[in-house]
Design an enzyme around this catalytic site. Sequence first.
Site, short mmCIF file in Angstrom:
data_model
loop_
_atom_site.label_atom_id
_atom_site.label_comp_id
_atom_site.label_asym_id
_atom_site.label_seq_id
_atom_site.Cartn_x
_atom_site.Cartn_y
_atom_site.Cartn_z
N TYR A 52 5.43 0.79 -11.83
CA TYR A 52 6.05 -0.54 -11.50
C TYR A 52 6.33 -1.32 -12.76
O TYR A 52 6.82 -2.42 -12.92
CB TYR A 52 5.45 -1.18 -10.48
CG TYR A 52 5.32 -0.46 -9.25
CD1 TYR A 52 6.28 -0.09 -8.24
CD2 TYR A 52 3.96 0.40 -8.89
CE1 TYR A 52 6.18 0.60 -7.24
CE2 TYR A 52 3.64 1.05 -7.77
CZ TYR A 52 4.79 1.29 -6.99
OH TYR A 52 4.69 2.06 -5.98
N ARG A 64 2.09 -0.19 1.07
CA ARG A 64 2.37 -0.19 2.25
C ARG A 64 2.91 -1.38 2.85
O ARG A 64 3.97 -1.26 4.04
CB ARG A 64 1.18 0.20 3.26
CG ARG A 64 0.47 1.53 2.92
CD ARG A 64 -0.79 2.06 3.54
NE ARG A 64 -1.02 3.37 2.88
CZ ARG A 64 -2.39 4.00 2.67
NH1 ARG A 64 -3.36 3.02 3.22
NH2 ARG A 64 -2.38 5.11 2.30
N LYS A 77 -2.47 11.26 -8.21
CA LYS A 77 -2.20 10.05 -7.82
C LYS A 77 -3.54 9.38 -7.03
O LYS A 77 -3.87 10.18 -6.10
CB LYS A 77 -1.05 10.10 -6.84
CG LYS A 77 -0.58 8.81 -6.12
CD LYS A 77 0.17 8.83 -5.13
CE LYS A 77 0.43 7.63 -4.44
NZ LYS A 77 1.44 7.45 -3.18
N CYS A 102 8.80 12.04 2.24
CA CYS A 102 7.70 11.86 3.33
C CYS A 102 8.17 11.30 4.76
O CYS A 102 9.17 10.61 4.60
CB CYS A 102 6.76 10.98 2.48
SG CYS A 102 4.98 11.19 3.66
N CYS A 160 2.15 10.40 8.22
CA CYS A 160 2.93 11.20 7.32
C CYS A 160 3.43 12.71 8.10
O CYS A 160 3.78 13.59 7.37
CB CYS A 160 2.24 11.57 5.95
SG CYS A 160 1.80 10.09 5.09
N LYS A 165 -3.19 14.06 -4.28
CA LYS A 165 -3.09 12.70 -3.88
C LYS A 165 -4.28 12.36 -3.04
O LYS A 165 -4.76 13.14 -2.19
CB LYS A 165 -1.85 12.54 -3.12
CG LYS A 165 -1.61 11.07 -2.32
CD LYS A 165 -0.05 11.17 -1.69
CE LYS A 165 -0.02 9.89 -1.04
NZ LYS A 165 1.31 9.97 -0.36
N CYS A 211 6.23 8.86 6.55
CA CYS A 211 5.51 7.71 6.81
C CYS A 211 6.33 6.37 7.08
O CYS A 211 6.08 5.59 7.86
CB CYS A 211 4.19 7.61 6.00
SG CYS A 211 4.76 7.27 4.28
N ARG A 262 -5.86 7.97 6.37
CA ARG A 262 -5.16 9.13 5.99
C ARG A 262 -5.81 10.29 5.34
O ARG A 262 -5.74 11.18 4.65
CB ARG A 262 -3.98 8.72 4.90
CG ARG A 262 -2.93 7.81 5.31
CD ARG A 262 -1.66 8.24 4.52
NE ARG A 262 -0.77 6.96 4.42
CZ ARG A 262 -0.09 6.67 5.35
NH1 ARG A 262 -0.15 7.12 6.48
NH2 ARG A 262 0.90 5.49 5.08
#
Length: 315
Positions: free
Chosen positions: A305, A197, A240, A112, A122, A187, A114, A209
């Site tokens: 995560y 971010r 996502k 990407c 992006c 997404k 971004c 976005r």
Amino acid sequence: MRRLRKDLLRDIFREVEVGKKDLIVPVFVDENLKKPIEINSMPSYFRIPLSDVTKEIKNCLEMELNSFILFGIPSYKDEKGTSAFDRNGVIQKAVRAIKKEYPEAVVITDVCLCEYTSHGHCGVVKDGKILNDPTLELIAETALSHAEAGADIVAPSGMMDGMVKVIRDKLDDHGFEDIPIMSYSAKYASNFYSPFREAAESGYSFGDRKSYQMDVHNSDEALREIELDIKEGADIVMVKPALAYLDIIRRVKEKFNIPLAAYNVSGEYSMVKAAEKNGWLDGKAIAYEILTSIKRAGADLIITYHAKELSDILR
Ligand code: PBG
């Protein structure tokens, strides 16, 4: 119904179970750092310097976590995000270092712009608009540079129309026919990304976005996105975020016979961590339950995560 729920038996009747091989660990590599720093909005998660990246991979491999998705924070940003496809950029260096020392690690790269553009969008921006087609060549070039560095899978996340096709063509033209594409196909324009971010320094300087990421209200549209990406050559498709989008995961799984990934995103992680910090719930148990529900909904792979903290309780 209770007969099969007895301690001795309930394990045998488990329909799904999250295993370590289902998980993909996100790694934030920051070219500007000398030592790791904890991400404020993502407790216990770190941005790490390039010099620490192989150590981090080793650490995970020892926990039998073998798959990674890399995000880069570059030392310079510009309008076109040129550091995204710099052959000596942060991701390209990180991938080379990892694959040299740990060829057995599965290295996926987020493709990407971004994190690399000065405006944080992006794609290429003109008069306040994010342009689709002029962005495609840059994305394809970024994917190619990742493949050249040794990435095992490339994962475009920019939600530009036609991105999978241009990447497939570019990789094939340069002898990387065997590198799979994992597309962030469905997404959503979600508020669940805000901690990321901060983590990846990819906040945008104007607008939002919504002109390229999906409308939260839609699910038929997700199926159209997935169908297009499969036609363009995606090998793995993704939904996502995950937790608030289990219905989408389920619909995709029922309709398409293709490996499906789900991204248990930063905001989903941060919410659990915040509640855990307050002593309101058992964070690990909740994370385990969330990942199980994502798997039960139909995901084959989960980017999360929580992988490291759960590694001791997963098979
Ligand atoms: C880059 C990208 C984002 C995430 C993954 N890749 C941010 C965004 O689209 O704004 C979010 C991941 C997360 O929140 O954990 N396009």
